[in-house]
Design an enzyme around this catalytic site. Structure first.
Site, PDB file in Angstrom:
ATOM      1  N   HIS A 130       0.830  -1.215   0.000  1.00 21.05           N
ATOM      2  CA  HIS A 130       0.000   0.000   0.000  1.00 21.05           C
ATOM      3  C   HIS A 130       0.867   1.270   0.000  1.00 21.05           C
ATOM      4  O   HIS A 130       0.449   2.308   0.505  1.00 21.05           O
ATOM      5  CB  HIS A 130      -0.954  -0.020   1.202  1.00 21.05           C
ATOM      6  CG  HIS A 130      -0.249  -0.158   2.526  1.00 21.05           C
ATOM      7  ND1 HIS A 130      -0.716  -0.954   3.545  1.00 21.05           N
ATOM      8  CD2 HIS A 130       0.901   0.398   2.999  1.00 21.05           C
ATOM      9  CE1 HIS A 130       0.101  -0.870   4.577  1.00 21.05           C
ATOM     10  NE2 HIS A 130       1.095  -0.042   4.270  1.00 21.05           N
ATOM     11  N   HIS A 160      -1.370   3.952  10.124  1.00 15.70           N
ATOM     12  CA  HIS A 160       0.020   4.408  10.343  1.00 15.70           C
ATOM     13  C   HIS A 160       0.086   5.691  11.164  1.00 15.70           C
ATOM     14  O   HIS A 160       1.097   6.399  11.125  1.00 15.70           O
ATOM     15  CB  HIS A 160       0.718   4.675   9.014  1.00 15.70           C
ATOM     16  CG  HIS A 160       0.799   3.508   8.078  1.00 15.70           C
ATOM     17  ND1 HIS A 160      -0.297   3.012   7.407  1.00 15.70           N
ATOM     18  CD2 HIS A 160       1.854   2.758   7.680  1.00 15.70           C
ATOM     19  CE1 HIS A 160       0.080   1.999   6.633  1.00 15.70           C
ATOM     20  NE2 HIS A 160       1.373   1.826   6.782  1.00 15.70           N
ATOM     21  N   HIS A 180      10.023  -4.576   4.467  1.00 18.40           N
ATOM     22  CA  HIS A 180      10.539  -3.210   4.380  1.00 18.40           C
ATOM     23  C   HIS A 180      10.844  -2.658   5.765  1.00 18.40           C
ATOM     24  O   HIS A 180      10.246  -3.060   6.754  1.00 18.40           O
ATOM     25  CB  HIS A 180       9.634  -2.261   3.594  1.00 18.40           C
ATOM     26  CG  HIS A 180       8.233  -2.043   4.110  1.00 18.40           C
ATOM     27  ND1 HIS A 180       7.330  -3.050   4.353  1.00 18.40           N
ATOM     28  CD2 HIS A 180       7.557  -0.890   4.394  1.00 18.40           C
ATOM     29  CE1 HIS A 180       6.176  -2.545   4.741  1.00 18.40           C
ATOM     30  NE2 HIS A 180       6.283  -1.220   4.791  1.00 18.40           N
ATOM     31  N   GLU A 215       3.740  -5.748   8.658  1.00 21.34           N
ATOM     32  CA  GLU A 215       2.448  -5.608   7.967  1.00 21.34           C
ATOM     33  C   GLU A 215       1.978  -6.929   7.357  1.00 21.34           C
ATOM     34  O   GLU A 215       0.818  -7.050   6.951  1.00 21.34           O
ATOM     35  CB  GLU A 215       2.555  -4.523   6.882  1.00 21.34           C
ATOM     36  CG  GLU A 215       2.733  -3.141   7.490  1.00 21.34           C
ATOM     37  CD  GLU A 215       2.919  -2.031   6.462  1.00 21.34           C
ATOM     38  OE1 GLU A 215       2.890  -0.874   6.861  1.00 21.34           O
ATOM     39  OE2 GLU A 215       3.100  -2.327   5.257  1.00 21.34           O
TER      40      GLU A 215
HETATM   41  C1  DHB Z   1       6.442   2.741   2.248  1.00 21.03           C
HETATM   42  C2  DHB Z   1       5.834   1.515   2.532  1.00 21.03           C
HETATM   43  C3  DHB Z   1       4.771   1.449   3.436  1.00 21.03           C
HETATM   44  O1  DHB Z   1       4.142   0.294   3.800  1.00 21.03           O
HETATM   45  C4  DHB Z   1       4.290   2.614   4.041  1.00 21.03           C
HETATM   46  O2  DHB Z   1       3.250   2.505   4.888  1.00 21.03           O
HETATM   47  C5  DHB Z   1       4.901   3.828   3.772  1.00 21.03           C
HETATM   48  C6  DHB Z   1       5.972   3.898   2.867  1.00 21.03           C
HETATM   49  C7  DHB Z   1       7.562   2.837   1.272  1.00 21.03           C
HETATM   50  O3  DHB Z   1       8.140   1.814   0.849  1.00 21.03           O
HETATM   51  O4  DHB Z   1       7.883   3.962   0.857  1.00 21.03           O
HETATM   52 FE    FE Z   2       2.703   0.612   5.458  1.00 21.73          FE
END
Ligand code: DHB
Ligand code: FE
Length: 278
Positions: A12, A59, A191, A238
């Protein structure tokens, strides 16, 4: 009774919202990501679900560190969006279905999941970007947001997330009206956006998760939360949303799968799982 047609996973990432806004789906950077979506949109157009349950992690827009529900379900007629600071346009409110929400909340509490019910909730990019990806013209069915905490520890375990999904599946199927439902699990895959490991992505772990979540989601419950943070990065937690979605489905056939790194800072996974017999 209500039927679950299937489940869909997607990252997302806010930058995806920017790319949609700028019409960059065919750009060489974006094409390996966006190519996953037309077949899923075609499936949705064919199946015409009456309702979408969007499982995402807030978030910091709807909730903040001072008040952090472990599991929250929207129970409003509509859900507003707001500027979060990513430079995304503010979207018009998303229509909900409060009677269906209350049925879910009643059933989840009956099944001993203690839910925060939200008659007012602002939905962030975790909710809105997937809605734009799957219904680009905005003509989505009424949506129920379900948010789980991945922001402030202690976060739920992978087993709890899968069990939540199983209870959610029962809750949906016990709705007396003959409607069809699709369930989104948004976020992930690996991530980490900050700290010493910022930029961390783990393809091997992501690919293992993408395989096991289809064939043997129970096996993934052996992963501890610490191990999830270690292997997937601090925001890779997540993946819990995927587990929640998967738990609701029961037996599935996989209709599509795509994995691409990096999109922004993330290993981006997209898949469509169709329910067999439900
Ligand atoms: C990114 C990924 C995410 O899940 C998020 O909530 C905000 C930023 C990213 O990779 O930039
Ligand atoms: Fe996210």
């Amino acid at each position: 009774m209500a039927r679950i047609l299937g489940g869909i996973t997607t990252s997302h990432i806010p930058a995806v919202g920017k790319a949609i806004e700028a019409g960059m789906e065919d750009d060489p950077y974006w094409e390996p990501f966006f190519k996953a979506y037309p077949p899923i949109r075609a499936w949705l157009a064919e199946k015409q679900p009456d309702l979408v349950i969007n499982i995402y992690n807030d978030h910091g827009l709807g909730f903040f560190l001072d008040q952090m529900p472990t599991f929250a379900i929207g129970a409003a007629a509509q859900y507003r969006n707001e500027d979060e600071g990513w430079g995304l346009p503010e979207l018009p409110p998303f229509k909900g279905d409060a009677p269906f929400s209350w049925h879910l909340i009643e059933s989840m509490v009956e099944q001993e999941f203690d839910i925060t019910s939200c008659q007012e909730l602002a939905v962030d990019h975790g909710f809105t970007v997937p809605m734009q990806l799957f219904w680009p013209k905005g003509s989505h069915p009424p949506a129920i947001p379900i948010s789980a905490n991945t922001v402030q520890h202690p976060i739920p375990t992978l087993k709890r997330a899968l069990d939540f999904g199983k209870a959610l599946g029962k809750a949906v199927r016990s709705y007396p009206e003959d409607i069809s439902v699709v369930i989104l699990g948004t976020g992930g895959l690996s991530h980490q956006l900050d700290g010493a490991r910022a930029g961390f992505i783990n393809r091997e772990f992501d690919e293992m998760c993408m395989e096991k979540i289809v064939t043997d989601p129970e096996a993934l419950t052996a992963i501890s939360r610490m191990e999830l943070v270690e292997k997937a990065g601090s925001q890779g937690t997540e993946f819990l949303m995927w587990m929640m979605m998967r738990g609701a489905l029961g037996k599935v056939r996989q209709l599509s799968s795509n994995y691409h790194i990096p999109i922004s800072n993330t290993g981006a996974g997209t898949m469509l799982l169709e329910c067999i017999d439900s």
